[in-house]
Design an enzyme around this catalytic site. Structure first.
Site, PDB file in Angstrom:
ATOM      1  N   GLU A 107       0.855  -1.190   0.000  1.00  0.00           N
ATOM      2  CA  GLU A 107       0.000   0.000   0.000  1.00  0.00           C
ATOM      3  C   GLU A 107       0.888   1.235   0.000  1.00  0.00           C
ATOM      4  O   GLU A 107       1.758   1.389   0.859  1.00  0.00           O
ATOM      5  CB  GLU A 107      -0.935   0.031   1.212  1.00  0.00           C
ATOM      6  CG  GLU A 107      -1.834   1.267   1.208  1.00  0.00           C
ATOM      7  CD  GLU A 107      -2.915   1.242   2.269  1.00  0.00           C
ATOM      8  OE1 GLU A 107      -3.501   2.316   2.520  1.00  0.00           O
ATOM      9  OE2 GLU A 107      -3.174   0.164   2.848  1.00  0.00           O
ATOM     10  N   ARG A 146     -10.453   7.893   6.323  1.00  0.00           N
ATOM     11  CA  ARG A 146     -10.880   9.231   6.713  1.00  0.00           C
ATOM     12  C   ARG A 146     -10.960  10.166   5.506  1.00  0.00           C
ATOM     13  O   ARG A 146     -11.760  11.098   5.487  1.00  0.00           O
ATOM     14  CB  ARG A 146      -9.922   9.801   7.760  1.00  0.00           C
ATOM     15  CG  ARG A 146      -8.504  10.070   7.263  1.00  0.00           C
ATOM     16  CD  ARG A 146      -7.575  10.526   8.366  1.00  0.00           C
ATOM     17  NE  ARG A 146      -7.359   9.466   9.336  1.00  0.00           N
ATOM     18  CZ  ARG A 146      -6.620   9.629  10.429  1.00  0.00           C
ATOM     19  NH1 ARG A 146      -6.053  10.804  10.690  1.00  0.00           N
ATOM     20  NH2 ARG A 146      -6.452   8.620  11.269  1.00  0.00           N
ATOM     21  N   LYS A 178      -2.476  21.147  -9.586  1.00  0.00           N
ATOM     22  CA  LYS A 178      -1.976  22.119 -10.560  1.00  0.00           C
ATOM     23  C   LYS A 178      -1.242  21.398 -11.688  1.00  0.00           C
ATOM     24  O   LYS A 178      -0.476  20.465 -11.456  1.00  0.00           O
ATOM     25  CB  LYS A 178      -1.048  23.128  -9.881  1.00  0.00           C
ATOM     26  CG  LYS A 178      -1.752  23.993  -8.846  1.00  0.00           C
ATOM     27  CD  LYS A 178      -0.803  24.995  -8.216  1.00  0.00           C
ATOM     28  CE  LYS A 178      -1.535  25.845  -7.173  1.00  0.00           C
ATOM     29  NZ  LYS A 178      -0.613  26.820  -6.525  1.00  0.00           N
ATOM     30  N   ASP A 216      -2.335  12.201  -2.847  1.00  0.00           N
ATOM     31  CA  ASP A 216      -2.286  13.645  -3.072  1.00  0.00           C
ATOM     32  C   ASP A 216      -2.502  13.888  -4.557  1.00  0.00           C
ATOM     33  O   ASP A 216      -1.752  13.381  -5.388  1.00  0.00           O
ATOM     34  CB  ASP A 216      -0.927  14.186  -2.633  1.00  0.00           C
ATOM     35  CG  ASP A 216      -0.872  15.716  -2.624  1.00  0.00           C
ATOM     36  OD1 ASP A 216      -1.591  16.339  -3.421  1.00  0.00           O
ATOM     37  OD2 ASP A 216      -0.102  16.266  -1.829  1.00  0.00           O
TER      38      ASP A 216
END
Length: 236
Positions: free
Chosen positions: A64, A216, A149, A145
């Site tokens: 992972e 989460r 941009k 993440d």
């Protein structure tokens, strides 16, 4: 270059992540990093024969990448005790979040640890360069993440230059599972996998697949009204 940092493909930045620490670590967190993490850490010299490091010859090997708070990694590890599970994360607060669930307060240096779980607290791409060809049965990238941009697109783990690296370490038929709630990243995944010959799209879900623990980050996305997508790609 060092033994734990093999060369990356041309055009791939040397690091994908930003900061490695958020708020100042509390004494318990620092103790977890100092006393518990070394006991669970997969060392670079062990990566050439990872199942030997686990003492689990013949087991399936899962990785992972970027486990965040550790919820997904811990639930998967506990649900599949016969799988040798490597969980990678560079963010120290995330490492502490997982470690604090594994050992009681006061047992950081002595409490028993699971045999089938190892941690890689470095850039996971360097681990990919150290693992043997076809070593992995599954690679998971849960809510990475998005680097939204355009000028930061090379920092995304899903990248055309990364596909051969992942394909090398996945056995034929092995799975690369990806989840994202970010529309830019979702479009990017579709674009990157559209014109390549290494992976086949096996499934695309807009509800969390059965057997996939929640995180989460998924809960935060749903509260914000964003639609997560889960993909399963198989190695051809």
């Amino acid at each position: 270059m060092t033994a734990d940092r093999p060369p990356l493909a041309e055009g791939v930045p040397d690091r994908l992540y930003g900061r490695q620490r958020g708020h100042k670590l509390r004494p318990r967190q620092q103790l977890l990093l100092d006393a518990t993490l070394p006991r669970l850490r997969l060392m670079p010299e062990q990566a050439a024969d990872p199942l030997a490091a686990f003492g689990m010859p013949g087991a399936r090997l899962w990785l992972e990448v970027g486990f965040g708070g550790g919820e997904h990694a811990l639930e998967q590890h506990r649900a599949h005790p016969d799988v040798a599970y490597i969980a990678s994360e560079v963010f120290e607060n995330g490492l502490c979040s997982l470690l604090t669930r594994l050992v009681p307060d006061g047992g950081e240096a002595t409490a028993p640890l699971p045999q089938s779980l190892k941690l890689w607290p470095q850039d996971a791409r360097h681990l990919l360069g150290l693992l043997p060809e076809g070593a992995l049965d599954r690679l998971m990238l849960m809510f990475p993440d998005p680097w939204p941009k355009s000028r930061h697109s090379k920092r995304r783990f899903v990248h055309p230059e990364m596909l051969p690296m992942v394909a090398r370490v996945l056995r034929p038929g092995g799975e690369w599972r990806i989840a994202s709630d970010d529309p830019t990243y979702q479009a990017w995944v579709a674009e990157v996998f559209a014109d390549q010959a290494l992976f086949t799209l096996a499934a695309r879900h807009t509800t969390r697949p059965e057997g996939t623990p929640g995180t989460r980050y998924e809960a935060k996305a749903v509260r914000a009204g964003r639609q997560p997508v889960w993909w399963v790609f198989t190695r051809r």
